[in-house]
Design an enzyme around this catalytic site. Structure first.
Site, PDB file in Angstrom:
ATOM      1  N   TRP A 107       2.341   1.699  -3.437  1.00  0.00           N
ATOM      2  CA  TRP A 107       1.269   2.108  -4.351  1.00  0.00           C
ATOM      3  C   TRP A 107       1.009   3.608  -4.231  1.00  0.00           C
ATOM      4  O   TRP A 107       0.815   4.295  -5.235  1.00  0.00           O
ATOM      5  CB  TRP A 107       0.000   1.318  -4.028  1.00  0.00           C
ATOM      6  CG  TRP A 107      -1.192   1.673  -4.861  1.00  0.00           C
ATOM      7  CD1 TRP A 107      -1.391   1.403  -6.180  1.00  0.00           C
ATOM      8  CD2 TRP A 107      -2.370   2.372  -4.417  1.00  0.00           C
ATOM      9  NE1 TRP A 107      -2.616   1.877  -6.588  1.00  0.00           N
ATOM     10  CE2 TRP A 107      -3.237   2.477  -5.528  1.00  0.00           C
ATOM     11  CE3 TRP A 107      -2.782   2.905  -3.201  1.00  0.00           C
ATOM     12  CZ2 TRP A 107      -4.487   3.100  -5.457  1.00  0.00           C
ATOM     13  CZ3 TRP A 107      -4.019   3.527  -3.122  1.00  0.00           C
ATOM     14  CH2 TRP A 107      -4.845   3.621  -4.244  1.00  0.00           C
ATOM     15  N   HIS A 108       1.037   4.133  -3.008  1.00  0.00           N
ATOM     16  CA  HIS A 108       0.795   5.563  -2.804  1.00  0.00           C
ATOM     17  C   HIS A 108       1.950   6.411  -3.336  1.00  0.00           C
ATOM     18  O   HIS A 108       1.723   7.521  -3.815  1.00  0.00           O
ATOM     19  CB  HIS A 108       0.596   5.862  -1.311  1.00  0.00           C
ATOM     20  CG  HIS A 108      -0.782   5.555  -0.820  1.00  0.00           C
ATOM     21  ND1 HIS A 108      -1.166   4.299  -0.399  1.00  0.00           N
ATOM     22  CD2 HIS A 108      -1.885   6.340  -0.690  1.00  0.00           C
ATOM     23  CE1 HIS A 108      -2.436   4.324  -0.028  1.00  0.00           C
ATOM     24  NE2 HIS A 108      -2.892   5.540  -0.189  1.00  0.00           N
ATOM     25  N   GLY A 109       3.161   5.915  -3.249  1.00  0.00           N
ATOM     26  CA  GLY A 109       4.319   6.684  -3.706  1.00  0.00           C
ATOM     27  C   GLY A 109       5.546   6.336  -2.898  1.00  0.00           C
ATOM     28  O   GLY A 109       5.451   5.680  -1.856  1.00  0.00           O
ATOM     29  N   SER A 133       0.825  -1.202   0.000  1.00  0.00           N
ATOM     30  CA  SER A 133       0.000   0.000   0.000  1.00  0.00           C
ATOM     31  C   SER A 133       0.862   1.257   0.000  1.00  0.00           C
ATOM     32  O   SER A 133       0.556   2.231  -0.702  1.00  0.00           O
ATOM     33  CB  SER A 133      -0.917   0.000   1.232  1.00  0.00           C
ATOM     34  OG  SER A 133      -1.795   1.090   1.204  1.00  0.00           O
TER      35      SER A 133
END
Length: 465
Positions: free
Chosen positions: A357-359, A354
């Site tokens: 995925w966000h950065g 996660s």
């Protein structure tokens, strides 16, 4: 027109690019409504694809669609050419390209300064492409090798390319989600499954649920605009904050995190309205007489569930719900070996996925590692709570309250890293409150390994049976 955009943007305190995105984002609602009247399955797929691509062009420019095309093509080619491995290949290709875009654009800095690009939409699109490939991969496996959710979502037949593109870009739903399954999209466009005509009556009206979602969005935006001048990122780094004591700093961190959440509540409420009004938001029927339609497919947040969570374990079930569900089905569950129980490794791997995925900002990674610790610590409190005998109700209630307070403390402390992003600022702000939100979860986890309560009597009885 440019002057009008500038004046409108200044009036609500955002940049012109963000205003342009917000306008296109709101337009997804009437665009989704029109989808209801498009004839034929092919027409619906074509309309989904064209409307989604056009809204992307208006929001982010022509290059956005080129970025979207890369993971879409890689995913579809892997399904055509390498079906036995298409799930893992698409996962690696999709996340690899997304990470590359994160590194190139470093969108978090732009977002903090009022800019915007297509990376956020690419994040949603990546999840949709991966889930489609994994479900097509699952179509090769025997049913006894699959979990119930895999049986429900698996694809036996390869979707056509127009079906695939329509699913990926459907009416701009890739802007902010929610993530939904290819099988549900196909059934919706062909009026099968829960969308098929039945004895439960004609197709249910989505307008009541749509108005509820729009009203929720208006309240969320109003509250955000009221709070943000007082509680914001610059305030966390300002001289006034540095002069405060521990409790006031902790309170300001809580209010800054609380304020930031209303922006996400607004975005998710608008996306929910768009999916509901199209009809895709239908998730089933109640068991009441007469049956009533349920519109939970697009629900991405339970606001009261987040703000008054009784345990950190509940947070993934009420915050960014569809992405949390995706992470559980396509990461967490698939890392659990058959016959074994999930543990901290699966939790940490899911939270790390996660974060990536966000950065690639340190603040994101720290936040999600903190989240894994927060949930593990909350589970310790819950185990202690469950071990309290019935004749000690007051102690049990005290532990329930402790878990609530613990969740509020650690969530809002951890969220500061998600907001400021940089390593230096995150560490400095955590340090300004003596790392309390890091020390408490770790201490609970260690205590949980020392103080191991006996299992409740009911659990033992079940085990003996």
């Amino acid at each position: 027109m440019p002057f009008e955009m500038e004046s409108m943007a200044a009036a609500i305190g955002v940049s012109v690019p963000v205003l342009r995105f917000l306008l296109c984002f709101v337009v997804t609602i009437p665009v989704s409504f029109i989808h209801r009247f498009v004839p034929s399955s092919f027409g619906k797929h074509f309309y989904s694809a064209i409307s989604g691509a056009f809204l992307s062009y208006l929001s982010f420019g022509f290059s956005s669609n080129l970025h979207f095309l890369v993971p879409m093509l890689l995913g579809y080619l892997s399904m055509v050419l390498f079906r036995p491995f298409c799930g893992i290949l698409t996962f690696l290709f999709g996340f690899g390209y997304l990470i590359g875009c994160h590194m190139y654009y470093m969108s978090g800095d732009a977002w903090k300064e009022g800019g915007i690009d297509a990376t956020g939409a690419l994040m949603v699109l990546t999840l949709k492409v991966i889930s489609c490939a994994m479900n097509y991969n699952d179509g090769l496996l025997k049913e006894d090798e699959l979990r119930e959710v895999q049986k429900k979502n698996r694809l036996i037949k390869l979707p056509s390319f127009i079906e695939y593109v329509g699913y990926c870009l459907c009416c701009g739903s890739h802007f902010a989600g929610p993530v939904y399954e290819m099988k549900d999209y196909l059934e919706w466009t062909t009026r099968k499954g829960i969308w098929a005509p039945s004895e439960k009556g004609p197709s249910p009206s989505p307008f009541g649920a749509t108005i509820r979602a729009l009203f929720q969005a208006a309240v969320c935006m109003a509250l955000y605009l009221y709070l943000i001048p007082q509680y914001n990122i610059p305030g966390l780094n300002g001289p006034a904050y540095q002069g405060w004591g521990f409790w006031k700093r902790l309170g300001y961190q809580y209010m800054s995190s609380f304020t930031a959440r209303w922006k996400y509540y607004f975005i998710w409420s608008i996306s929910e309205a768009g999916i509901i009004v199209s009809g895709l938001g239908l998730s089933g029927w109640t068991e009441t007489s007469p049956p009533r339609p349920q519109w939970d497919r697009a629900r991405n947040v339970d606001i009261l569930g987040v703000e008054f969570a009784k345990s950190a374990v509940q947070l993934p079930l009420v915050w960014n719900i569809q992405v949390s569900t995706w992470l559980r089905h396509y990461v967490y569950d698939r890392l659990v070996q058959k016959g074994k129980k999930p543990g901290f490794f699966q939790l940490l791997a899911t939270q790390t996925t996660s974060a990536v995925w966000h950065g690639l900002y340190p603040g994101y990674i720290i936040f999600f590692v903190q989240s894994a610790l927060m949930i593990a610590g909350s589970r310790v409190l819950y185990r202690w709570q469950q071990a309290i005998p019935p004749n000690m109700a007051l102690v049990k209630k005290l532990l329930v309250f402790t878990n609530i307070a613990y969740t509020i403390l650690v969530l809002n402390y951890s969220a500061v890293g998600f907001m400021v992003l940089s390593l230096q600022e995150t560490i400095a702000l955590y340090g300004s409150v003596y790392y309390v939100g890091s020390i408490v979860p770790v201490a609970l986890i260690l205590l949980g390994n020392i103080i191991k309560p006996a299992k409740p009597a009911r659990s033992k009885a079940r085990k003996e049976q």
